[in-house]
Design an enzyme around this catalytic site. Structure first.
Site, PDB file in Angstrom:
ATOM      1  CD1 TRP A 383       0.668  -0.720   3.103  1.00  0.00           C
ATOM      2  CD2 TRP A 383      -0.208   1.306   3.391  1.00  0.00           C
ATOM      3  NE1 TRP A 383       1.156  -0.218   4.285  1.00  0.00           N
ATOM      4  CE2 TRP A 383       0.631   1.014   4.490  1.00  0.00           C
ATOM      5  CE3 TRP A 383      -0.885   2.522   3.363  1.00  0.00           C
ATOM      6  CZ2 TRP A 383       0.832   1.909   5.554  1.00  0.00           C
ATOM      7  CZ3 TRP A 383      -0.697   3.409   4.417  1.00  0.00           C
ATOM      8  CH2 TRP A 383       0.150   3.090   5.500  1.00  0.00           C
ATOM      9  CG  ASP A 384       4.751   0.772   1.558  1.00  0.00           C
ATOM     10  OD1 ASP A 384       3.773   0.207   2.068  1.00  0.00           O
ATOM     11  OD2 ASP A 384       5.928   0.555   1.909  1.00  0.00           O
ATOM     12  CD  GLU A 514       3.392  -3.633   9.029  1.00  0.00           C
ATOM     13  OE1 GLU A 514       4.240  -4.523   9.223  1.00  0.00           O
ATOM     14  OE2 GLU A 514       3.446  -2.834   8.081  1.00  0.00           O
ATOM     15  CE  LYS A 626       7.350  -1.991  10.839  1.00  0.00           C
ATOM     16  NZ  LYS A 626       7.098  -3.068   9.865  1.00  0.00           N
ATOM     17  CD  GLN A 627       3.534   1.340   9.442  1.00  0.00           C
ATOM     18  OE1 GLN A 627       4.519   0.626   9.524  1.00  0.00           O
ATOM     19  NE2 GLN A 627       2.769   1.354   8.377  1.00  0.00           N
TER      20      GLN A 627
END
Length: 843
Positions: A383-384, A514, A626-627
């Site tokens: 998806w990046d 994640e 994580k993000q």
């Protein structure tokens, strides 16, 4: 806020790549940095990529030649299988290497690890699109030899690469042998095994290591100085052709002996003779790569021959000129110019160049997470691309964005099959893939990330908003929003709340973070699903009004009932979006605030990234990211959150975000700038800018982080220039120029017009440089009409709010005005081997 991001002083982010803002220059050869440099000096065009290996092969990080989409498949062996688990992995294939050229002077081989190198310099030229190297070698017999190389992967002809070597013996005549190789490195040194891919990888960011033979040799042709090989990938069935032509000039009329030695996995063209003192010997090596999922090996041989013959019929310098012309046009559209501290302009351009290398000639293939610069993440598409790369493409070179979206269209049938397997309607796109099938063996942080559906639809919608390309929808792209909307409606469910209001919920999903998986009502997922449902309804209704024949075809082709469209709108309007009245923030999911809080400040650096040091179940029990997750939603759905909501959400989640993902810093920078933390915004920008140039995540040797490179453009344009597109209605700006910068300049495409934007300390200026009709933009609520060929400006009283230094979670939990909400009291454990946590219940 991850303290580790800011432990390093600003100067420590940067290696010395010279002062030229258009070139990366490295002097000397550092064996410890060879893997990193092979990534930084990679050349690619979106179809073909060559890692920046030295021609001699050593020193070595990892060899790599990659063709976009060329992959092998392998059966995933789950320790405990279950229905619907991904069955086959996919791994990008290391295509035969044509980069290697070895030279021998008086039978002494040039070896960069052991030979005496008096001087060496490598230059990546961002305008010419070339990698050059010059070195001076002192042979054991005292002869000085200058070796110059020049390399290019063509943007003009996507199947073509050119390597040129010039050898000059400076002091005396010498016997010279030039050995030009084609090497199937994927198989030549493999370890024979029947186990397929290696299991239990220490780092899931790396590629699987396949141990059986991958490239089965097919027909080959060797005529004169030309060799053409073909292969079939053993299990995926894809085919590959590799062809090489040689043009050799011995520098004088003396006799040169040539011969070819060929086997299935190694071809050598050898040129032997006498190099005269001061006379340059020149070898030009032209390579062609073709791959296919349907054509046979013999057909690919013919395609390679055609490419080589077409190239040979033209003057050799023409290919280098076309490369420069292509990039001149790219930089005219895409360059972002800043008046900033030394090194920043160079780093910005290197990141933008990586986006061209990943996307320019992908031509309907996807954009891998590492581009074609390394085998990291197995060459998968995530998806990046849709969220971090497509904005740059849509606003600068829309055709490249359209081509990237076409790759998703080609996966639609497989996405429909995947949805059926998971008992849902519509389509479910794979979390990670090359061929359209789900390749993630770990469903909790893979398949459960349903937000991929909304991300793809979001990118498609933003492309249409920016370009006005309604024809793209008419061509069949409208199937994507329809099928993804169907999935959300079947995945979610209705529930009557305690206040009697009916809400639409989505359970059992994973958001971008994640470190928190399989949760209920993940805010990012729900907000993006709401966008997906609404935009699908809008597009269908627009087709009904403006293209009734296409609309009728859509109803028939997809068996679409108009009542479905009404149902999408109802679900979107009733979407459950978590909010905590007590805390004054949006929880990341329905139960996020029930978890204990991980104290990142007390976590030692040697235990990061967390995913390499803690079992997933340990991480999943804590509030630790994580993000960026909620913060990313604040950006993508900017109009749906108030400025105060954005500030409080940012302050809360910034303190919990590890930065273990390279996708975080750019988003945190943009939101920090918007809500009033300019110093923090700039530090995050610096981190994103040097993710690979400074190897800040210690895995740059595996390939460039392409999404982070796209995020650099987002930070400049959406963060510092404050661009938003207001749900596709118009462009708006709310600038945040860094305090020590004097200016920021870039260009945007909006509905077929190209606009030059210049941001200064006291004003923002606009000029339409392409287009005939006026365009309107909004600057902090003031509407400005820009006529064709004219310049308009708006004076700025400031560069946005400045709340001073950001102090992490304690600042994030300050009560709202007039509200005695809770304040967290941090507790740092004295035993650092335990999981560091904060007390979330102290008042």
């Amino acid at each position: 806020m991850n303290p580790e991001l800011f432990d390093t002083p600003v100067e420590g982010f940067r290696r010395d790549f010279g002062a030229d803002p258009w070139r990366l220059v490295v002097r000397g050869i550092d064996r410890a940095l060879c893997g990193e440099d092979e990534t930084l000096f990679s050349l690619a065009n979106g179809y073909l990529g060559l890692r920046g290996n030295h021609e001699e092969g050593l020193p070595l990080g990892s060899h790599g030649t990659f063709v976009n989409g060329l992959h092998e498949t392998w059966r995933i062996r789950h320790a405990e299988n279950a229905y619907g688990f991904a069955e086959h992995g996919q791994t990008i294939v290391n295509a035969p290497d044509v980069k290697t050229i070895r030279i021998y002077i008086d039978d002494e081989r040039l070896n960069l690890e052991s030979s005496e190198i008096l001087d060496a310099q490598r230059i990546l030229d961002l305008r010419a699109g070339t990698l050059t190297r010059t070195l001076l070698w002192l042979t054991p017999t005292g002869k000085r030899v200058r070796v110059e190389t020049r390399r290019m992967v063509s943007f003009a002809s996507r199947h073509l690469a050119t390597l040129e070597m010039r050898v000059t013996v400076l002091d005396a005549d010498a016997d010279l042998s030039v050995s030009s190789l084609i090497i199937n490195r994927q198989d030549l040194n493999r370890v024979h095994s029947e186990q397929g891919a290696t299991a239990g990888l220490a780092d899931p960011r790396k590629s699987e290591q396949l141990t059986q033979r991958i490239l089965d040799p097919g027909p080959a042709r060797h005529v004169g100085h030309r060799s053409v090989l073909s292969y079939r990938v053993h299990d995926s069935g894809m085919t590959l052709g590799v062809g090489v032509d040689h043009e050799f000039d011995g520098g004088h009329e003396g006799e040169w002996q040539t011969r070819v030695e060929a086997s299935d996995d190694r071809v050598r063209h050898l040129f032997q003779g006498t190099a005269r003192q001061g006379r340059t010997v020149r070898l030009v090596k032209t390579a062609a790569y073709h791959s296919s999922a349907t054509a046979g090996p013999e057909e690919l041989l013919d395609r390679c021959v055609h490419t080589l013959e077409k190239t040979a019929a033209e003057p050799a310098e023409l290919r280098w000129e076309r490369q420069r012309e292509f990039l001149d046009e790219f930089w005219d559209r895409s360059d972002v110019q800043v008046e900033a501290e030394p090194g920043v302009q160079q780093a910005i351009r290197w990141n933008l160049f990586q986006l061209a290398q990943a996307a320019a000639r992908a031509d309907g293939r996807g954009i891998p997470a590492k581009g074609l610069t390394g085998s990291g993440y197995s060459g998968h598409y995530f998806w990046d691309s849709e969220i971090y790369v497509l904005p740059f493409l849509s606003y600068t070179t829309p055709l490249w964005a359209r081509n990237a979206l076409r790759a998703r269209e080609r996966m639609l049938d497989q996405a429909r099959s995947r949805a059926v397997m998971l008992n849902e309607d519509g389509a479910l796109f794979p979390w990670r893939t090359i061929n359209g099938e789900e390749a993630s063996a770990y469903y909790a942080a893979g398949t459960a990330a349903y937000h991929i559906n909304a991300d793809i639809t979001y990118a498609l919608a933003r492309y249409v908003f920016a370009t006005g390309d309604f024809e793209y929808l008419l061509s069949g792209a409208c199937d994507i929003p329809v099928e993804t909307a169907r999935l959300w409606r079947s995945l979610g469910f209705w529930r009557t709340e305690r206040d009697g209001e009916r809400k639409f919920h989505i359970h059992g999903v994973t958001g971008p973070d994640e470190y928190t998986t399989v949760v209920n009502d993940n805010l990012f997922t729900n907000v993006m699903a709401r966008f997906n449902l609404r935009i699908a309804a809008q597009m269908v209704r627009r087709l009904e009004a403006e293209a009734p024949e296409v609309y009728a075809g859509l109803l028939e082709r997809l068996r679409l009932d108009p009542d479905e469209v009404v149902a999408w709108e109802e679900a979107a309007d009733a979407m459950s979006v978590p909010y905590s009245q007590e805390m004054g923030i949006h929880p990341q999911d329905a139960h996020f605030l029930d978890r204990e809080v991980w104290d990142l400040a007390a976590t030692p650096p040697e235990q990061k990234p967390l995913l390499l040091h803690f079992h997933p179940l340990v991480i999943y029990r804590f509030q630790v990211l994580k993000q960026a997750d909620v913060v990313l939603a604040l950006l993508l759905a900017s109009d749906e959150f108030s400025r105060d909501e954005k500030r409080r959400d940012f302050e809360y989640y910034d303190a919990l975000t590890t930065g273990d993902s390279t996708l975080s810093a750019v988003v945190q920078s943009i939101m920090a700038a918007e809500v009033g933390y300019p110093e923090l915004a700039y530090r995050y920008f610096e981190h994103a800018l040097h993710v690979d140039l400074g190897n800040l995540h210690r895995n740059s040797a595996d390939g460039v982080h392409i999404a982070s490179a796209g995020g650099v453009w987002m930070t400049l344009v959406q963060g510092f220039a404050g661009l938003r597109d207001s749900a596709g209605r118009h462009l708006s700006f709310d600038p945040r120029l860094p305090g020590h910068w004097d200016s920021l300049r870039f260009k945007l495409v909006w509905r077929g017009r190209r606009i030059a934007v210049e941001l200064l300390r006291d004003r923002i200026c606009f000029e339409m440089v392409e287009g005939d009709t006026p365009v309107s933009v909004t600057v902090r609520g003031e509407v400005l009409e820009i006529p064709a060929g004219e310049r308009r400006e708006v004076l700025l009283a400031d560069q946005g709010p400045d709340r001073g230094p950001f102090r992490g979670l304690s600042a994030g939990m300050l009560p709202r005005e007039g509200d005695a909400g809770p304040v967290f009291a941090p507790e740092v454990p004295t035993v650092t081997t335990e999981i560091p946590t904060r007390d979330t219940h102290a008042l």
